[in-house]
Design a protein around this motif. Structure first.
Motif, PDB file in Angstrom:
ATOM      1  N   LEU A  59       0.830  -1.212   0.000  1.00 59.41           N
ATOM      2  CA  LEU A  59       0.000   0.000   0.000  1.00 59.41           C
ATOM      3  C   LEU A  59       0.860   1.257   0.000  1.00 59.41           C
ATOM      4  O   LEU A  59       0.387   2.335   0.293  1.00 59.41           O
ATOM      5  CB  LEU A  59      -0.929   0.025   1.219  1.00 59.41           C
ATOM      6  CG  LEU A  59      -1.961  -1.089   1.317  1.00 59.41           C
ATOM      7  CD1 LEU A  59      -2.757  -0.964   2.603  1.00 59.41           C
ATOM      8  CD2 LEU A  59      -2.901  -1.044   0.142  1.00 59.41           C
TER       9      LEU A  59
ATOM     10  N   LEU B 114       7.389  -9.720   7.232  1.00 56.74           N
ATOM     11  CA  LEU B 114       6.010  -9.767   7.708  1.00 56.74           C
ATOM     12  C   LEU B 114       5.127 -10.413   6.655  1.00 56.74           C
ATOM     13  O   LEU B 114       5.548 -10.645   5.531  1.00 56.74           O
ATOM     14  CB  LEU B 114       5.522  -8.354   8.001  1.00 56.74           C
ATOM     15  CG  LEU B 114       6.311  -7.632   9.076  1.00 56.74           C
ATOM     16  CD1 LEU B 114       6.038  -6.157   9.008  1.00 56.74           C
ATOM     17  CD2 LEU B 114       5.953  -8.171  10.443  1.00 56.74           C
TER      18      LEU B 114
ATOM     19  N   ASP C 146      -1.756  -8.814   5.988  1.00 53.16           N
ATOM     20  CA  ASP C 146      -2.209  -7.458   6.289  1.00 53.16           C
ATOM     21  C   ASP C 146      -1.166  -6.667   7.070  1.00 53.16           C
ATOM     22  O   ASP C 146      -1.115  -5.450   6.998  1.00 53.16           O
ATOM     23  CB  ASP C 146      -3.515  -7.504   7.066  1.00 53.16           C
ATOM     24  CG  ASP C 146      -4.626  -8.097   6.224  1.00 53.16           C
ATOM     25  OD1 ASP C 146      -4.596  -7.884   5.003  1.00 53.16           O
ATOM     26  OD2 ASP C 146      -5.501  -8.772   6.772  1.00 53.16           O
ATOM     27  N   TYR C 147      -0.337  -7.361   7.829  1.00 52.07           N
ATOM     28  CA  TYR C 147       0.716  -6.672   8.568  1.00 52.07           C
ATOM     29  C   TYR C 147       1.729  -6.076   7.599  1.00 52.07           C
ATOM     30  O   TYR C 147       2.192  -4.961   7.770  1.00 52.07           O
ATOM     31  CB  TYR C 147       1.399  -7.631   9.538  1.00 52.07           C
ATOM     32  CG  TYR C 147       0.506  -8.003  10.691  1.00 52.07           C
ATOM     33  CD1 TYR C 147       0.437  -7.186  11.815  1.00 52.07           C
ATOM     34  CD2 TYR C 147      -0.278  -9.129  10.652  1.00 52.07           C
ATOM     35  CE1 TYR C 147      -0.398  -7.503  12.864  1.00 52.07           C
ATOM     36  CE2 TYR C 147      -1.127  -9.456  11.699  1.00 52.07           C
ATOM     37  CZ  TYR C 147      -1.179  -8.638  12.805  1.00 52.07           C
ATOM     38  OH  TYR C 147      -2.010  -8.934  13.838  1.00 52.07           O
TER      39      TYR C 147
ATOM     40  N   ILE D  33       0.182  -2.955   6.059  1.00 50.08           N
ATOM     41  CA  ILE D  33       0.159  -1.746   6.890  1.00 50.08           C
ATOM     42  C   ILE D  33       1.564  -1.157   7.020  1.00 50.08           C
ATOM     43  O   ILE D  33       1.739   0.058   7.081  1.00 50.08           O
ATOM     44  CB  ILE D  33      -0.475  -2.033   8.277  1.00 50.08           C
ATOM     45  CG1 ILE D  33      -0.716  -0.735   9.051  1.00 50.08           C
ATOM     46  CG2 ILE D  33       0.358  -2.929   9.130  1.00 50.08           C
ATOM     47  CD1 ILE D  33      -1.885   0.016   8.571  1.00 50.08           C
ATOM     48  N   VAL D  34       2.592  -2.024   7.001  1.00 54.23           N
ATOM     49  CA  VAL D  34       3.948  -1.491   7.110  1.00 54.23           C
ATOM     50  C   VAL D  34       4.371  -0.791   5.817  1.00 54.23           C
ATOM     51  O   VAL D  34       5.028   0.252   5.852  1.00 54.23           O
ATOM     52  CB  VAL D  34       4.939  -2.604   7.525  1.00 54.23           C
ATOM     53  CG1 VAL D  34       6.361  -2.144   7.393  1.00 54.23           C
ATOM     54  CG2 VAL D  34       4.675  -2.997   8.957  1.00 54.23           C
TER      55      VAL D  34
ATOM     56  N   LEU E 110       2.303   0.763   3.923  1.00 54.13           N
ATOM     57  CA  LEU E 110       1.566   2.026   4.046  1.00 54.13           C
ATOM     58  C   LEU E 110       2.365   3.005   4.919  1.00 54.13           C
ATOM     59  O   LEU E 110       2.538   4.180   4.577  1.00 54.13           O
ATOM     60  CB  LEU E 110       0.210   1.739   4.672  1.00 54.13           C
ATOM     61  CG  LEU E 110      -0.881   2.801   4.721  1.00 54.13           C
ATOM     62  CD1 LEU E 110      -2.213   2.143   5.020  1.00 54.13           C
ATOM     63  CD2 LEU E 110      -0.631   3.860   5.741  1.00 54.13           C
ATOM     64  N   ALA E 111       2.867   2.479   6.049  1.00 59.37           N
ATOM     65  CA  ALA E 111       3.626   3.321   6.971  1.00 59.37           C
ATOM     66  C   ALA E 111       4.862   3.889   6.281  1.00 59.37           C
ATOM     67  O   ALA E 111       5.148   5.091   6.386  1.00 59.37           O
ATOM     68  CB  ALA E 111       4.027   2.503   8.198  1.00 59.37           C
ATOM     69  N   PHE E 112       5.581   3.051   5.532  1.00 60.68           N
ATOM     70  CA  PHE E 112       6.777   3.543   4.850  1.00 60.68           C
ATOM     71  C   PHE E 112       6.422   4.601   3.805  1.00 60.68           C
ATOM     72  O   PHE E 112       7.142   5.582   3.637  1.00 60.68           O
ATOM     73  CB  PHE E 112       7.555   2.391   4.208  1.00 60.68           C
ATOM     74  CG  PHE E 112       8.552   1.774   5.133  1.00 60.68           C
ATOM     75  CD1 PHE E 112       9.640   2.511   5.577  1.00 60.68           C
ATOM     76  CD2 PHE E 112       8.412   0.474   5.574  1.00 60.68           C
ATOM     77  CE1 PHE E 112      10.564   1.951   6.442  1.00 60.68           C
ATOM     78  CE2 PHE E 112       9.328  -0.095   6.435  1.00 60.68           C
ATOM     79  CZ  PHE E 112      10.400   0.647   6.869  1.00 60.68           C
TER      80      PHE E 112
END
Lengths: 352, 292
Positions: A67, A123, A126-127, A130-131, A133-135
């Motif tokens: 993401l 990972l 979904d984990y 989300i990571v 996405l975070a990056f």
């Protein structure tokens, strides 16, 4: 043998299709059949097609949901802009500078893809999503802190963590120029991106990805997607192949970013936010996971769709959302699937 | 004193995240889907209470109820129309549909109320002054924290004690087995969406009361943050979502105050990444070993 030949034909059709579209659009362009706003869409479409096929490598072929793909595009865009702008006196030819910018974008995005891949690829599911996405968000904010300029002494780079610095803190010599001004983004960029460059980029990206998929490494990557444990137990190095797919995908996204960035005289990092990542993901999913040709078509159609709906003015994004939901429901719902099955079997009976 | 006031604003922000994350985590636990439209339900809740207060001149607490009612219905309708037909579809298809719903809500709101931010009249106003005015806490913060704790306790009691709550847990563990035991899976999932959306409405009102502007994209960033909070605490776990939300709010507030305003989101996300690397299932999530 037979299936192998068939697959190769599919690849050639993709190349031919893209080339035919390029020739047709160029003919229209030279014939003056396209208006200004349509001409303005050409380079972004090329960039988004490249983004879609590169993300398809991660999501469709490797099977990991990312993401934060716009983050790599962002890195590519800004490093490409820096390269093109700082070399503008050294290399007068716009085409060569464009090529250098895309290579620089790809290299930087690839390096970041590798660094981010080390934690991310440990990972799952979904984990992992989300990571990434975070990056993506972290990259956006870091670029917002970047102030870059160049003068006769070379590049000057400042990192503006507390928001107190401005472009004048670069202390550029006479004749120097600020390229990126923090949250204002890149300003005064010379727009050297062209439709031809976009076409070449798409062809190179297609060549790399299609050949990767058909290679030994590509089969290993798909084996990991289909069953990680089985793949590991037959001796496939999971980390190596995952990383190979992820870094390739990031690097191509970086090149697409450089193309996109050099198409606008001003560009902010906010352009490459979560919504851009999602948009590219929508292209990939609607085009079909693992289907490269599908990504090309979906990216083109869906990028043009909101523009084509411009006559509906305010309602166009609403229409886009409704079309998106309806397409997903029509292609994935168990009820419509049953309907298609019924139609198919009815047809068969008729034939008999 | 300064530290304390930052801490309190962090806890207040964290409580909003926690309320949203509770809805997120319940929906994820049962439907195994990332409901990206959840953040936009927050926004709808905010607008509904705004309409109730400014156009219908209802008192604040009634407007909260109105927002909750509308969002509950909205949640059930979204689930029934968009997600239920895709129950057996690949998870990416459901994700894209959720994104479609999110765009739909945002753009509908933009058509109805316009893209410009409107100023939201806080439901609770006023400030509490302590230590001779050195420390001031707005009543909204207190209400937010209280609401969050209340909701968390109520949800824990609901899922562990009541029949519907037990059905919910059974569905999230194994839908097929739950169905064989006579649980109506579709109704249970609808209920989960209803609860989650009602919570989103509460969060929307509280969020807009502390940061008094409202626009069609108001919900997206808090939605992403709350999702992060849910993952941080261990997705599917109710105390995890509470803890995750609270910690996230405190980290964000502290980062803004002491490190960098520009990079506060990055710091939050960096902490998330580190936590996930050390504890891949989140702080309170259960690690489920893979069976071969």
């Amino acid at each position: 043998m037979k299936t192998k030949k068939k697959i190769a034909w599919g690849d050639y059709i993709t190349y031919i299709g893209v080339t035919a579209a390029f020739i047709a659009v160029t003919a229209l362009k030279n014939g003056g059949a396209l208006n200004r706003s349509q001409l303005g869409l050409l380079v972004p479409i090329c960039a988004y097609i490249t983004m879609a096929i590169s993300l398809n490598l991660t999501v469709g072929v490797l099977g990991e949901l990312s993401l934060g793909h716009a983050g790599f595009m962002s890195i590519g865009a800004f490093s490409g802009i820096i390269a093109a702008m700082s070399l503008s006196e050294l290399i007068p030819s716009a085409g060569v500078r464009m090529a250098i910018a895309m290579v620089t974008g790809a290299v930087f995005a690839g390096i970041f893809g590798f660094l981010i891949g080390i934690p991310v690829l440990r990972l799952r599911g979904d984990y992992l999503a989300i990571v990434t996405l975070a990056f993506g968000e972290i990259i956006k904010e870091l670029i917002n802190c970047l102030i870059v300029g160049y003068d006769s002494a070379g590049l000057h780079i400042l990192i503006n963590f507390d928001g107190s610095k401005t472009a004048s803190d670069l202390e550029l010599l006479e004749g120097g120029k600020a390229i990126i001004k923090g949250a204002q983004g890149a300003v005064g960029t010379k727009t050297i991106a062209s439709f031809t460059a976009g076409y070449i980029l798409i062809m190179i990206a297609l060549f790399i990805i299609l050949n990767l998929i058909r290679s030994r490494a590509g089969r290993a990557i798909m084996a990991i997607r289909d069953n990680r444990i089985a793949a590991e137990s037959v001796g496939i190095e999971i980390t190596k192949y995952k990383m190979m797919a992820f870094v390739t995908s990031a690097a191509i996204a970086g090149a697409a970013g450089a193309l996109y960035g050099l198409n606008y005289s001003s560009l902010t990092a906010a352009k490459f936010d979560f919504n851009t990542s999602i948009l590219v993901l929508v292209f990939v999913v609607l085009g079909g996971l693992g289907n490269i040709w599908g990504s090309v078509v979906a990216a083109t159609v869906l990028y043009i769709l909101p523009e084509a709906l411009r006559s509906f003015a305010d309602y166009r994004m609403l229409m886009f959302a409704i079309v998106l939901i309806l397409v997903m429901l029509a292609t994935n719902s168990s009820r419509t699937k049953a309907l298609f099955e019924k139609l198919k079997s009815a047809k068969k009976e008729e034939e008999q | 004193m300064e530290f304390l006031s930052y801490l309190i604003s962090g806890i207040s922000l964290g409580s909003v995240y926690a309320i949203i994350a509770l809805g997120y985590t319940m929906v994820y636990g049962i439907a195994k889907m990332l409901n990206f439209a959840h953040g936009d339900v927050i926004m709808v809740g905010g607008y509904m209470s705004f309409v109730a207060m400014s156009a219908l001149h209802l008192p604040g607490w009634v407007s909260v109820l109105a927002g909750m009612a509308v969002c509950t219905v909205l949640g059930i309708v979204i689930e029934a129309l968009a997600y239920r037909p895709l129950r057996s579809a690949p998870s990416l298809a459901v994700l894209i549909t959720a994104i479609g719903v999110s765009y739909l809500l945002q753009n509908s709101a933009q058509l109805i109320w316009g893209a410009n931010p409107i100023s939201y009249p806080p439901v609770v106003s006023g400030t509490l002054h302590l230590f001779g005015g050195q420390l001031s806490i707005s009543y909204v913060s207190l209400v937010t924290v209280a609401a969050c704790i209340l909701i968390m306790l109520a949800l824990t009691a609901f899922t562990s004690k009541t029949k519907m709550g037990k059905a919910m847990r059974a569905c999230s563990e194994d839908k097929g087995a739950a169905q064989l035991m006579g649980i109506n899976v579709n109704r249970t999932i609808s209920l989960t969406f209803a609860i989650g959306s009602a919570l989103a409405a509460v969060a929307g009102v509280l969020l807009c009361s502390s940061y008094p502007t409202l626009m069609p994209t108001t919900g997206s960033m808090p939605g992403i943050k709350a999702f992060t909070a849910a993952v941080f605490g261990g997705i599917g776990s109710i105390p995890g979502a509470f803890l995750g939300g609270l910690l996230l709010g405190i980290i964000e507030s502290m980062a803004k105050a002491y490190l960098s305003t520009q990079l506060s989101n990055s710091i939050v996300f960096a902490v998330l990444i580190i936590v996930l690397l050390v504890r891949p299932a989140g702080l309170m999530g259960k690690y489920v070993p893979e069976k071969v």
